[in-house]
Scaffold this active site. Structure first.
Site, PDB file in Angstrom:
ATOM      1  N   GLU A  40      63.053  27.073  84.002  1.00  0.00           N
ATOM      2  CA  GLU A  40      61.433  27.107  84.958  1.00  0.00           C
ATOM      3  C   GLU A  40      61.315  25.757  85.076  1.00  0.00           C
ATOM      4  OE1 GLU A  40      58.426  29.230  83.135  1.00  0.00           O
ATOM      5  OE2 GLU A  40      57.233  29.523  85.170  1.00  0.00           O
ATOM      6  N   LYS A 113      56.327  33.587  92.132  1.00  0.00           N
ATOM      7  CA  LYS A 113      55.786  34.255  91.101  1.00  0.00           C
ATOM      8  C   LYS A 113      55.134  35.009  90.723  1.00  0.00           C
ATOM      9  CE  LYS A 113      54.859  32.477  86.145  1.00  0.00           C
ATOM     10  NZ  LYS A 113      55.096  31.237  84.972  1.00  0.00           N
ATOM     11  N   CYS A 150      59.395  33.613  84.366  1.00  0.00           N
ATOM     12  CA  CYS A 150      58.994  33.857  83.209  1.00  0.00           C
ATOM     13  C   CYS A 150      58.114  34.681  82.492  1.00  0.00           C
ATOM     14  CB  CYS A 150      58.172  32.677  83.178  1.00  0.00           C
ATOM     15  SG  CYS A 150      57.797  31.877  81.093  1.00  0.00           S
TER      16      CYS A 150
END
Lengths: 290, 290
Positions: A40, A113, A150
Protein backbone atom coordinates in the site's frame (compact mmCIF):
# COMPACT_ATOMS: atom_id res chain seq x y z
CA UNK A 1 0.17 -18.91 -12.53
CA UNK A 2 3.00 -17.25 -10.62
CA UNK A 3 2.53 -14.21 -8.40
CA UNK A 4 5.31 -11.93 -7.18
CA UNK A 5 5.18 -10.09 -3.85
CA UNK A 6 7.36 -7.06 -3.12
CA UNK A 7 7.76 -6.12 0.55
CA UNK A 8 9.77 -2.95 0.97
CA UNK A 9 11.06 -0.53 3.64
CA UNK A 10 10.61 3.00 2.40
CA UNK A 11 12.41 6.31 2.97
CA UNK A 12 11.25 9.87 2.40
CA UNK A 13 12.77 9.97 -1.10
CA UNK A 14 10.19 8.78 -3.62
CA UNK A 15 12.78 8.27 -6.36
CA UNK A 16 14.81 5.92 -4.21
CA UNK A 17 11.68 3.95 -3.28
CA UNK A 18 10.54 3.67 -6.89
CA UNK A 19 13.99 2.60 -8.09
CA UNK A 20 13.99 -0.19 -5.51
CA UNK A 21 10.53 -1.24 -6.70
CA UNK A 22 11.83 -1.34 -10.28
CA UNK A 23 14.65 -3.67 -9.26
CA UNK A 24 12.23 -5.92 -7.40
CA UNK A 25 9.78 -5.99 -10.31
CA UNK A 26 12.63 -6.99 -12.58
CA UNK A 27 13.63 -9.76 -10.17
CA UNK A 28 10.09 -11.12 -9.79
CA UNK A 29 9.45 -10.98 -13.54
CA UNK A 30 12.67 -12.83 -14.25
CA UNK A 31 11.43 -15.58 -11.93
CA UNK A 32 8.30 -15.92 -14.04
CA UNK A 33 5.78 -13.82 -12.12
CA UNK A 34 2.74 -12.93 -14.23
CA UNK A 35 1.14 -10.76 -11.56
CA UNK A 36 3.29 -8.61 -9.26
CA UNK A 37 1.79 -6.99 -6.17
CA UNK A 38 3.32 -4.01 -4.35
CA UNK A 39 2.44 -2.79 -0.87
CA UNK A 40 0.00 0.00 0.00
CA UNK A 41 1.23 3.51 -0.91
CA UNK A 42 4.51 1.99 -2.05
CA UNK A 43 6.04 5.17 -3.45
CA UNK A 44 6.31 7.07 -0.16
CA UNK A 45 6.52 6.85 3.56
CA UNK A 46 3.23 6.01 5.27
CA UNK A 47 2.36 9.70 5.65
CA UNK A 48 -0.85 9.16 7.66
CA UNK A 49 0.98 9.06 11.00
CA UNK A 50 0.10 12.76 11.33
CA UNK A 51 -2.47 15.10 9.80
CA UNK A 52 -0.36 17.38 7.62
CA UNK A 53 -1.99 19.34 4.79
CA UNK A 54 1.29 19.55 2.87
CA UNK A 55 1.17 15.79 2.30
CA UNK A 56 -1.65 16.28 -0.19
CA UNK A 57 1.10 17.62 -2.49
CA UNK A 58 2.33 14.08 -3.12
CA UNK A 59 -1.08 12.88 -4.32
CA UNK A 60 -1.23 12.21 -8.05
CA UNK A 61 -3.76 11.89 -10.81
CA UNK A 62 -4.73 8.64 -12.55
CA UNK A 63 -3.38 8.48 -15.20
CA UNK A 64 -0.26 10.23 -14.00
CA UNK A 65 3.28 9.69 -12.79
CA UNK A 66 2.78 6.24 -11.30
CA UNK A 67 0.56 4.76 -13.97
CA UNK A 68 3.10 5.91 -16.58
CA UNK A 69 6.15 4.75 -14.64
CA UNK A 70 4.70 1.38 -13.67
CA UNK A 71 2.87 1.07 -16.99
CA UNK A 72 6.25 1.16 -18.70
CA UNK A 73 7.53 -1.56 -16.33
CA UNK A 74 4.45 -3.74 -16.93
CA UNK A 75 5.04 -3.44 -20.68
CA UNK A 76 8.77 -4.08 -20.41
CA UNK A 77 8.22 -7.24 -18.39
CA UNK A 78 4.89 -8.38 -19.85
CA UNK A 79 3.30 -8.55 -16.40
CA UNK A 80 0.13 -7.44 -14.67
CA UNK A 81 1.15 -5.04 -11.91
CA UNK A 82 -0.87 -4.02 -8.84
CA UNK A 83 0.06 -0.48 -7.82
CA UNK A 84 -1.24 1.46 -4.82
CA UNK A 85 -1.46 5.25 -5.04
CA UNK A 86 -2.49 8.38 -3.22
CA UNK A 87 -5.01 9.52 -5.81
CA UNK A 88 -5.78 13.18 -6.44
CA UNK A 89 -9.22 12.97 -8.04
CA UNK A 90 -10.04 16.68 -7.89
CA UNK A 91 -8.74 19.64 -5.91
CA UNK A 92 -9.39 18.75 -2.28
CA UNK A 93 -10.67 15.24 -3.11
CA UNK A 94 -8.31 12.33 -2.58
CA UNK A 95 -8.54 8.54 -2.40
CA UNK A 96 -6.41 5.58 -1.42
CA UNK A 97 -6.52 3.77 -4.74
CA UNK A 98 -5.13 0.59 -6.22
CA UNK A 99 -4.53 0.33 -9.95
CA UNK A 100 -4.28 -2.90 -11.90
CA UNK A 101 -1.96 -2.26 -14.83
CA UNK A 102 -2.19 -4.52 -17.89
CA UNK A 103 0.76 -6.18 -19.64
CA UNK A 104 0.59 -3.51 -22.36
CA UNK A 105 0.92 -0.74 -19.77
CA UNK A 106 -2.72 0.30 -19.93
CA UNK A 107 -4.95 0.68 -16.88
CA UNK A 108 -7.07 -2.46 -16.52
CA UNK A 109 -9.08 -0.95 -13.68
CA UNK A 110 -8.91 0.77 -10.32
CA UNK A 111 -10.22 0.09 -6.83
CA UNK A 112 -10.74 2.88 -4.32
CA UNK A 113 -10.31 1.77 -0.70
CA UNK A 114 -13.82 1.44 0.72
CA UNK A 115 -13.12 0.99 4.45
CA UNK A 116 -11.00 3.83 5.81
CA UNK A 117 -9.36 3.43 9.23
CA UNK A 118 -8.68 6.17 11.68
CA UNK A 119 -6.67 5.43 14.80
CA UNK A 120 -3.83 7.24 16.46
CA UNK A 121 -0.96 7.09 13.93
CA UNK A 122 -3.31 5.96 11.14
CA UNK A 123 -5.20 9.19 10.40
CA UNK A 124 -6.57 8.00 7.10
CA UNK A 125 -10.01 9.57 7.40
CA UNK A 126 -8.25 12.93 7.15
CA UNK A 127 -6.60 12.06 3.85
CA UNK A 128 -8.88 9.67 2.00
CA UNK A 129 -12.49 9.93 0.93
CA UNK A 130 -14.03 6.45 1.19
CA UNK A 131 -14.23 4.75 -2.20
CA UNK A 132 -17.33 5.04 -4.36
CA UNK A 133 -16.71 2.14 -6.74
CA UNK A 134 -17.86 -0.66 -4.45
CA UNK A 135 -16.30 -4.12 -4.45
CA UNK A 136 -15.77 -4.99 -8.11
CA UNK A 137 -13.09 -7.36 -9.40
CA UNK A 138 -10.82 -6.01 -12.13
CA UNK A 139 -10.62 -8.09 -15.29
CA UNK A 140 -7.05 -8.56 -16.51
CA UNK A 141 -5.26 -10.91 -18.87
CA UNK A 142 -4.06 -12.75 -15.75
CA UNK A 143 -7.54 -13.30 -14.35
CA UNK A 144 -10.26 -11.42 -12.49
CA UNK A 145 -8.56 -9.82 -9.52
CA UNK A 146 -10.36 -8.91 -6.30
CA UNK A 147 -8.14 -5.99 -5.34
CA UNK A 148 -8.84 -4.60 -1.87
CA UNK A 149 -6.65 -2.44 0.38
CA UNK A 150 -5.42 -2.88 3.94
CA UNK A 151 -8.28 -2.03 6.39
CA UNK A 152 -10.68 -3.80 3.98
CA UNK A 153 -9.00 -7.01 5.09
CA UNK A 154 -10.93 -6.96 8.39
CA UNK A 155 -14.34 -7.02 6.67
CA UNK A 156 -15.60 -10.41 5.48
CA UNK A 157 -18.29 -8.62 3.47
CA UNK A 158 -15.69 -7.12 1.13
CA UNK A 159 -14.06 -10.47 0.38
CA UNK A 160 -17.44 -12.16 -0.07
CA UNK A 161 -18.71 -9.56 -2.53
CA UNK A 162 -15.52 -9.78 -4.58
CA UNK A 163 -15.88 -13.57 -4.71
CA UNK A 164 -19.58 -13.36 -5.56
CA UNK A 165 -18.65 -11.09 -8.47
CA UNK A 166 -16.17 -13.53 -9.92
CA UNK A 167 -12.84 -12.62 -8.35
CA UNK A 168 -10.34 -15.45 -8.83
CA UNK A 169 -7.74 -14.10 -6.38
CA UNK A 170 -8.04 -11.64 -3.49
CA UNK A 171 -5.19 -9.13 -3.30
CA UNK A 172 -4.48 -6.82 -0.34
CA UNK A 173 -1.76 -4.16 -0.58
CA UNK A 174 -1.24 -3.22 3.06
CA UNK A 175 0.59 -0.97 5.52
CA UNK A 176 0.16 -2.27 9.04
CA UNK A 177 2.55 -2.40 11.95
CA UNK A 178 3.14 -2.48 15.64
CA UNK A 179 3.15 0.35 18.07
CA UNK A 180 6.58 -0.04 19.63
CA UNK A 181 5.22 0.35 23.18
CA UNK A 182 2.92 -2.69 22.90
CA UNK A 183 3.88 -5.89 24.70
CA UNK A 184 5.29 -8.82 22.75
CA UNK A 185 2.12 -10.79 23.49
CA UNK A 186 -0.08 -8.01 22.11
CA UNK A 187 2.12 -7.74 19.01
CA UNK A 188 1.83 -11.46 18.45
CA UNK A 189 -1.96 -11.37 18.83
CA UNK A 190 -2.22 -8.54 16.31
CA UNK A 191 -0.02 -10.22 13.73
CA UNK A 192 -1.84 -13.53 14.10
CA UNK A 193 -5.22 -11.83 13.86
CA UNK A 194 -4.14 -10.10 10.67
CA UNK A 195 -3.00 -13.36 9.11
CA UNK A 196 -5.99 -15.29 10.42
CA UNK A 197 -8.70 -13.01 9.09
CA UNK A 198 -7.17 -12.90 5.62
CA UNK A 199 -6.70 -16.65 5.55
CA UNK A 200 -10.36 -16.91 6.54
CA UNK A 201 -11.37 -15.00 3.40
CA UNK A 202 -9.54 -17.63 1.37
CA UNK A 203 -11.42 -20.35 3.24
CA UNK A 204 -14.88 -18.79 3.18
CA UNK A 205 -14.62 -18.09 -0.53
CA UNK A 206 -12.36 -20.88 -1.80
CA UNK A 207 -9.88 -18.43 -3.34
CA UNK A 208 -6.14 -17.72 -3.02
CA UNK A 209 -5.34 -14.58 -1.01
CA UNK A 210 -2.28 -12.38 -1.44
CA UNK A 211 -1.32 -9.81 1.22
CA UNK A 212 1.68 -7.54 0.67
CA UNK A 213 2.72 -5.44 3.63
CA UNK A 214 5.28 -2.71 4.23
CA UNK A 215 8.24 -3.44 6.52
CA UNK A 216 10.57 -1.42 8.74
CA UNK A 217 10.33 1.36 11.31
CA UNK A 218 8.98 4.73 10.18
CA UNK A 219 9.31 7.49 12.81
CA UNK A 220 6.34 9.64 13.80
CA UNK A 221 6.99 13.14 12.37
CA UNK A 222 5.05 14.64 15.29
CA UNK A 223 7.22 12.84 17.82
CA UNK A 224 4.10 11.91 19.80
CA UNK A 225 4.59 8.18 19.34
CA UNK A 226 7.74 6.15 18.71
CA UNK A 227 6.59 5.52 15.15
CA UNK A 228 5.21 2.45 13.43
CA UNK A 229 7.18 -0.75 13.11
CA UNK A 230 5.60 -2.15 9.94
CA UNK A 231 5.53 -5.88 10.45
CA UNK A 232 6.09 -7.25 6.96
CA UNK A 233 4.93 -10.89 6.96
CA UNK A 234 3.54 -10.53 3.48
CA UNK A 235 2.04 -13.86 2.55
CA UNK A 236 0.07 -15.87 0.08
CA UNK A 237 -2.53 -18.44 1.06
CA UNK A 238 -4.18 -21.13 -1.03
CA UNK A 239 -7.88 -21.87 -1.41
CA UNK A 240 -8.12 -23.64 1.95
CA UNK A 241 -6.31 -20.81 3.70
CA UNK A 242 -3.07 -22.79 3.81
CA UNK A 243 0.03 -20.60 3.85
CA UNK A 244 2.08 -21.00 0.66
CA UNK A 245 4.76 -18.45 1.52
CA UNK A 246 5.47 -15.82 4.18
CA UNK A 247 8.09 -13.08 4.09
CA UNK A 248 10.18 -11.74 6.96
CA UNK A 249 8.81 -9.53 9.75
CA UNK A 250 11.97 -7.40 9.70
CA UNK A 251 13.47 -7.28 6.22
CA UNK A 252 12.73 -6.23 2.68
CA UNK A 253 12.03 -9.25 0.57
CA UNK A 254 10.42 -10.52 -2.59
CA UNK A 255 9.05 -13.90 -3.48
CA UNK A 256 7.40 -15.53 -6.46
CA UNK A 257 4.80 -18.17 -5.64
CA UNK A 258 2.87 -20.49 -7.89
CA UNK A 259 -0.86 -20.77 -7.32
CA UNK A 260 -3.19 -23.31 -8.88
CA UNK A 261 -6.33 -21.53 -10.02
CA UNK A 262 -8.10 -24.74 -11.18
CA UNK A 263 -7.96 -25.90 -7.56
CA UNK A 264 -10.66 -23.34 -6.73
CA UNK A 265 -13.39 -25.45 -8.27
CA UNK A 266 -12.09 -28.62 -6.62
CA UNK A 267 -12.01 -26.97 -3.19
CA UNK A 268 -15.44 -25.40 -3.65
CA UNK A 269 -16.91 -28.78 -4.61
CA UNK A 270 -15.50 -30.32 -1.44
CA UNK A 271 -16.59 -27.36 0.70
CA UNK A 272 -19.69 -26.07 -1.09
CA UNK A 273 -20.31 -22.97 1.00
CA UNK A 274 -21.69 -21.00 -1.94
CA UNK A 275 -24.36 -23.70 -2.39
CA UNK A 276 -25.67 -23.25 1.14
CA UNK A 277 -25.69 -19.51 1.86
CA UNK A 278 -28.97 -18.45 3.52
CA UNK A 279 -29.59 -15.37 1.43
CA UNK A 280 -33.15 -15.25 2.75
CA UNK A 281 -31.75 -14.50 6.23
CA UNK A 282 -28.85 -12.09 5.56
CA UNK A 283 -30.83 -8.92 4.92
CA UNK A 284 -29.80 -7.17 8.14
CA UNK A 285 -26.14 -7.19 7.01
CA UNK A 286 -26.87 -3.76 5.51
CA UNK A 287 -27.76 -2.36 8.95
CA UNK A 288 -25.19 -0.86 11.33
CA UNK A 289 -26.63 -2.90 14.20
CA UNK A 290 -29.92 -4.74 14.32
CA UNK B 1 -17.00 -15.72 33.46
CA UNK B 2 -15.98 -19.37 33.13
CA UNK B 3 -17.05 -21.61 30.26
CA UNK B 4 -16.89 -25.39 30.25
CA UNK B 5 -16.34 -27.44 27.10
CA UNK B 6 -17.22 -31.14 26.89
CA UNK B 7 -15.64 -33.11 24.05
CA UNK B 8 -16.86 -36.68 23.95
CA UNK B 9 -16.54 -39.91 21.94
CA UNK B 10 -19.97 -41.48 21.59
CA UNK B 11 -21.30 -45.00 21.23
CA UNK B 12 -24.64 -46.29 19.97
CA UNK B 13 -26.12 -46.42 23.48
CA UNK B 14 -27.73 -43.06 24.29
CA UNK B 15 -27.92 -43.80 28.01
CA UNK B 16 -24.17 -44.39 28.21
CA UNK B 17 -23.46 -41.18 26.28
CA UNK B 18 -25.80 -39.12 28.47
CA UNK B 19 -24.33 -40.57 31.66
CA UNK B 20 -20.86 -39.54 30.53
CA UNK B 21 -22.17 -36.06 29.76
CA UNK B 22 -23.62 -35.89 33.29
CA UNK B 23 -20.25 -36.72 34.80
CA UNK B 24 -18.54 -34.11 32.64
CA UNK B 25 -21.12 -31.46 33.48
CA UNK B 26 -20.58 -32.20 37.15
CA UNK B 27 -16.81 -31.85 36.68
CA UNK B 28 -17.04 -28.56 34.75
CA UNK B 29 -19.53 -27.10 37.22
CA UNK B 30 -17.33 -28.03 40.17
CA UNK B 31 -14.52 -26.07 38.47
CA UNK B 32 -16.74 -23.00 38.41
CA UNK B 33 -18.17 -23.09 34.88
CA UNK B 34 -21.23 -20.86 34.50
CA UNK B 35 -21.90 -21.88 30.90
CA UNK B 36 -21.26 -25.45 29.73
CA UNK B 37 -21.26 -26.32 26.03
CA UNK B 38 -21.74 -29.81 24.64
CA UNK B 39 -20.96 -30.99 21.12
CA UNK B 40 -23.43 -31.26 18.23
CA UNK B 41 -25.97 -34.10 18.61
CA UNK B 42 -24.23 -35.16 21.81
CA UNK B 43 -26.71 -37.86 22.81
CA UNK B 44 -26.07 -40.20 19.92
CA UNK B 45 -23.69 -41.31 17.24
CA UNK B 46 -23.44 -38.91 14.29
CA UNK B 47 -26.19 -40.76 12.45
CA UNK B 48 -25.95 -38.71 9.22
CA UNK B 49 -23.25 -40.95 7.72
CA UNK B 50 -26.05 -42.74 5.90
CA UNK B 51 -29.62 -41.94 4.90
CA UNK B 52 -31.66 -44.25 7.12
CA UNK B 53 -35.32 -43.51 7.79
CA UNK B 54 -35.28 -45.44 11.08
CA UNK B 55 -32.95 -42.79 12.53
CA UNK B 56 -35.87 -40.36 12.69
CA UNK B 57 -37.03 -42.50 15.62
CA UNK B 58 -34.38 -40.96 17.85
CA UNK B 59 -35.56 -37.41 17.17
CA UNK B 60 -37.28 -35.78 20.13
CA UNK B 61 -39.64 -32.95 20.91
CA UNK B 62 -38.71 -29.70 22.62
CA UNK B 63 -39.57 -29.78 25.47
CA UNK B 64 -38.88 -33.48 25.82
CA UNK B 65 -36.40 -36.02 27.07
CA UNK B 66 -33.26 -33.90 26.65
CA UNK B 67 -34.62 -30.59 27.87
CA UNK B 68 -35.92 -32.37 30.97
CA UNK B 69 -32.77 -34.39 31.57
CA UNK B 70 -30.38 -31.50 30.99
CA UNK B 71 -32.78 -29.00 32.59
CA UNK B 72 -32.47 -31.00 35.80
CA UNK B 73 -28.67 -30.88 35.51
CA UNK B 74 -28.67 -27.13 34.84
CA UNK B 75 -30.81 -26.63 37.97
CA UNK B 76 -28.70 -28.98 40.09
CA UNK B 77 -25.49 -27.18 39.15
CA UNK B 78 -26.86 -23.63 38.69
CA UNK B 79 -25.39 -23.42 35.19
CA UNK B 80 -26.47 -22.36 31.73
CA UNK B 81 -26.19 -25.40 29.47
CA UNK B 82 -25.97 -25.51 25.68
CA UNK B 83 -27.55 -28.69 24.40
CA UNK B 84 -27.74 -29.89 20.78
CA UNK B 85 -30.65 -32.06 19.72
CA UNK B 86 -32.27 -33.86 16.84
CA UNK B 87 -35.58 -32.01 17.03
CA UNK B 88 -38.87 -33.58 16.01
CA UNK B 89 -41.01 -30.55 15.33
CA UNK B 90 -43.91 -32.35 13.66
CA UNK B 91 -44.38 -35.74 12.04
CA UNK B 92 -41.92 -35.78 9.14
CA UNK B 93 -40.39 -32.38 10.06
CA UNK B 94 -37.04 -32.39 11.85
CA UNK B 95 -34.35 -29.87 12.68
CA UNK B 96 -30.81 -29.81 14.02
CA UNK B 97 -31.45 -27.62 17.03
CA UNK B 98 -29.47 -26.15 19.90
CA UNK B 99 -31.18 -25.33 23.17
CA UNK B 100 -29.90 -22.87 25.75
CA UNK B 101 -31.09 -24.09 29.13
CA UNK B 102 -31.32 -21.59 32.00
CA UNK B 103 -29.96 -22.15 35.52
CA UNK B 104 -33.49 -22.91 36.72
CA UNK B 105 -33.87 -25.67 34.14
CA UNK B 106 -36.15 -23.66 31.86
CA UNK B 107 -35.56 -23.21 28.14
CA UNK B 108 -33.97 -19.79 27.55
CA UNK B 109 -34.21 -20.16 23.80
CA UNK B 110 -33.46 -22.36 20.83
CA UNK B 111 -31.50 -22.01 17.59
CA UNK B 112 -32.27 -24.14 14.55
CA UNK B 113 -29.23 -24.80 12.34
CA UNK B 114 -29.58 -22.50 9.35
CA UNK B 115 -26.86 -23.80 7.03
CA UNK B 116 -27.25 -27.52 6.38
CA UNK B 117 -24.36 -29.44 4.82
CA UNK B 118 -24.62 -32.38 2.53
CA UNK B 119 -21.53 -34.27 1.50
CA UNK B 120 -20.74 -37.95 1.33
CA UNK B 121 -20.92 -39.17 4.97
CA UNK B 122 -22.66 -35.94 6.09
CA UNK B 123 -26.14 -36.42 4.62
CA UNK B 124 -27.74 -33.71 6.71
CA UNK B 125 -30.07 -32.35 4.05
CA UNK B 126 -31.90 -35.65 4.27
CA UNK B 127 -32.51 -35.32 8.00
CA UNK B 128 -32.79 -31.63 8.81
CA UNK B 129 -35.02 -28.90 7.49
CA UNK B 130 -32.99 -25.67 7.42
CA UNK B 131 -33.79 -23.45 10.39
CA UNK B 132 -36.48 -20.78 10.19
CA UNK B 133 -35.52 -18.70 13.21
CA UNK B 134 -32.66 -16.77 11.63
CA UNK B 135 -29.55 -15.70 13.51
CA UNK B 136 -30.83 -14.46 16.88
CA UNK B 137 -28.79 -14.50 20.09
CA UNK B 138 -30.40 -16.17 23.08
CA UNK B 139 -30.65 -14.05 26.22
CA UNK B 140 -29.59 -15.96 29.33
CA UNK B 141 -28.54 -15.06 32.86
CA UNK B 142 -24.95 -15.66 31.70
CA UNK B 143 -25.16 -13.24 28.79
CA UNK B 144 -26.52 -13.04 25.26
CA UNK B 145 -25.31 -16.14 23.49
CA UNK B 146 -24.81 -16.37 19.74
CA UNK B 147 -25.46 -20.08 19.41
CA UNK B 148 -24.76 -21.47 15.95
CA UNK B 149 -24.14 -25.07 14.84
CA UNK B 150 -21.28 -26.73 12.94
CA UNK B 151 -21.63 -25.91 9.20
CA UNK B 152 -22.72 -22.37 10.19
CA UNK B 153 -19.09 -21.85 11.23
CA UNK B 154 -18.02 -21.47 7.58
CA UNK B 155 -20.34 -18.51 6.96
CA UNK B 156 -19.09 -15.11 8.15
CA UNK B 157 -22.58 -13.73 7.62
CA UNK B 158 -23.97 -15.84 10.47
CA UNK B 159 -21.35 -14.67 12.95
CA UNK B 160 -21.74 -11.06 11.85
CA UNK B 161 -25.52 -11.09 12.26
CA UNK B 162 -25.27 -12.63 15.72
CA UNK B 163 -22.78 -9.93 16.73
CA UNK B 164 -24.91 -7.16 15.21
CA UNK B 165 -27.80 -8.41 17.29
CA UNK B 166 -25.91 -8.22 20.53
CA UNK B 167 -24.32 -11.64 20.96
CA UNK B 168 -21.57 -11.51 23.60
CA UNK B 169 -20.10 -14.93 22.81
CA UNK B 170 -20.31 -17.12 19.70
CA UNK B 171 -20.86 -20.80 20.45
CA UNK B 172 -20.55 -23.63 17.92
CA UNK B 173 -21.49 -27.20 18.89
CA UNK B 174 -19.87 -29.23 16.12
CA UNK B 175 -19.35 -32.69 14.62
CA UNK B 176 -16.57 -32.57 12.06
CA UNK B 177 -13.86 -35.04 11.25
CA UNK B 178 -11.47 -36.51 8.78
CA UNK B 179 -12.10 -39.01 6.10
CA UNK B 180 -9.56 -41.68 6.98
CA UNK B 181 -8.34 -41.99 3.38
CA UNK B 182 -7.23 -38.34 3.16
CA UNK B 183 -3.52 -37.54 3.25
CA UNK B 184 -1.97 -36.12 6.41
CA UNK B 185 -1.44 -32.81 4.62
CA UNK B 186 -5.08 -32.59 3.58
CA UNK B 187 -6.17 -33.44 7.13
CA UNK B 188 -3.94 -30.71 8.50
CA UNK B 189 -5.30 -28.16 6.00
CA UNK B 190 -8.87 -29.04 6.95
CA UNK B 191 -8.27 -28.78 10.69
CA UNK B 192 -6.42 -25.50 10.33
CA UNK B 193 -9.12 -24.08 8.07
CA UNK B 194 -11.77 -25.01 10.64
CA UNK B 195 -9.86 -23.31 13.45
CA UNK B 196 -8.93 -20.33 11.29
CA UNK B 197 -12.39 -19.46 10.09
CA UNK B 198 -13.85 -19.61 13.59
CA UNK B 199 -11.01 -17.53 15.02
CA UNK B 200 -11.74 -15.04 12.24
CA UNK B 201 -15.30 -14.62 13.51
CA UNK B 202 -13.86 -13.66 16.89
CA UNK B 203 -11.58 -11.13 15.16
CA UNK B 204 -14.12 -9.62 12.77
CA UNK B 205 -16.63 -9.18 15.56
CA UNK B 206 -14.48 -8.65 18.65
CA UNK B 207 -16.11 -11.54 20.52
CA UNK B 208 -14.94 -14.76 22.20
CA UNK B 209 -15.72 -17.91 20.21
CA UNK B 210 -16.31 -21.38 21.65
CA UNK B 211 -16.25 -24.45 19.41
CA UNK B 212 -16.99 -27.89 20.88
CA UNK B 213 -16.37 -30.82 18.59
CA UNK B 214 -16.98 -34.55 18.79
CA UNK B 215 -13.96 -36.89 18.97
CA UNK B 216 -13.20 -40.47 18.00
CA UNK B 217 -13.81 -42.82 15.09
CA UNK B 218 -17.40 -43.66 14.19
CA UNK B 219 -17.75 -46.44 11.57
CA UNK B 220 -19.91 -45.94 8.49
CA UNK B 221 -22.97 -48.22 8.94
CA UNK B 222 -23.16 -48.64 5.18
CA UNK B 223 -19.55 -49.80 4.99
CA UNK B 224 -19.00 -47.55 1.96
CA UNK B 225 -16.39 -45.38 3.69
CA UNK B 226 -14.04 -46.17 6.56
CA UNK B 227 -16.07 -43.91 8.79
CA UNK B 228 -15.44 -40.47 10.22
CA UNK B 229 -12.53 -39.76 12.51
CA UNK B 230 -13.98 -36.82 14.45
CA UNK B 231 -11.03 -34.54 15.10
CA UNK B 232 -11.83 -33.05 18.50
CA UNK B 233 -9.68 -29.93 18.89
CA UNK B 234 -12.49 -28.14 20.67
CA UNK B 235 -11.24 -24.67 21.48
CA UNK B 236 -12.01 -21.29 22.85
CA UNK B 237 -10.64 -18.07 21.36
CA UNK B 238 -10.56 -14.58 22.81
CA UNK B 239 -11.73 -11.35 21.18
CA UNK B 240 -8.65 -11.04 19.00
CA UNK B 241 -8.96 -14.63 17.87
CA UNK B 242 -6.18 -15.73 20.21
CA UNK B 243 -6.47 -19.35 21.32
CA UNK B 244 -7.19 -19.64 25.05
CA UNK B 245 -7.45 -23.43 25.17
CA UNK B 246 -7.52 -26.38 22.77
CA UNK B 247 -8.49 -29.96 23.55
CA UNK B 248 -6.98 -33.14 22.15
CA UNK B 249 -7.51 -34.39 18.60
CA UNK B 250 -7.79 -37.97 19.83
CA UNK B 251 -9.28 -38.11 23.30
CA UNK B 252 -12.35 -37.21 25.29
CA UNK B 253 -11.67 -34.19 27.39
CA UNK B 254 -13.21 -31.30 29.26
CA UNK B 255 -11.86 -27.91 30.14
CA UNK B 256 -13.06 -24.83 31.96
CA UNK B 257 -11.74 -21.54 30.61
CA UNK B 258 -12.13 -18.03 31.93
CA UNK B 259 -13.11 -15.35 29.42
CA UNK B 260 -13.11 -11.61 30.03
CA UNK B 261 -16.29 -10.16 28.59
CA UNK B 262 -15.37 -6.52 29.39
CA UNK B 263 -12.40 -6.93 27.05
CA UNK B 264 -14.84 -6.88 24.12
CA UNK B 265 -15.31 -3.13 24.36
CA UNK B 266 -11.58 -2.53 24.76
CA UNK B 267 -10.75 -4.63 21.70
CA UNK B 268 -13.52 -3.05 19.63
CA UNK B 269 -12.24 0.44 20.52
CA UNK B 270 -8.75 -0.52 19.34
CA UNK B 271 -10.08 -2.25 16.21
CA UNK B 272 -13.29 -0.33 15.43
CA UNK B 273 -14.54 -2.46 12.57
CA UNK B 274 -18.17 -1.85 13.46
CA UNK B 275 -17.60 1.88 13.06
CA UNK B 276 -16.42 1.50 9.48
CA UNK B 277 -18.70 -1.05 7.83
CA UNK B 278 -19.81 0.12 4.35
CA UNK B 279 -23.46 -0.76 4.72
CA UNK B 280 -24.21 1.31 1.62
CA UNK B 281 -22.21 -1.18 -0.45
CA UNK B 282 -23.15 -4.59 1.03
CA UNK B 283 -26.58 -5.01 -0.55
CA UNK B 284 -25.57 -7.78 -2.93
CA UNK B 285 -24.74 -10.06 0.01
CA UNK B 286 -28.35 -11.27 -0.26
CA UNK B 287 -27.75 -12.53 -3.80
CA UNK B 288 -26.43 -16.02 -4.59
CA UNK B 289 -23.90 -14.54 -7.03
CA UNK B 290 -23.82 -11.04 -8.47
Amino acid sequence: MKIGLIQQANCSNIEINVNKLKDSIHRCASLGAEIIVMQELHNSLYFCQTEDASMFDIAETIPGYSTETFGQLARDHNIVLIASLFERRAPGLYHNTAVAIERDGSIAGIYRKMHIPDDPAYYEKYYFTPGDLGFRPITTSAGRLGVLICWDQWFPEAARLMAMRGAEILIYPTAIGWETSDTLEEKQRQLEAWQTIQRSHAIANGLPVVAVNRVGLEPDPSGITSGIHFWGNSFIAGQQGEILATLSSEKEDTTVVEIELPRTEKVRRAWPFFRDRRIDAYKAIVQIMD
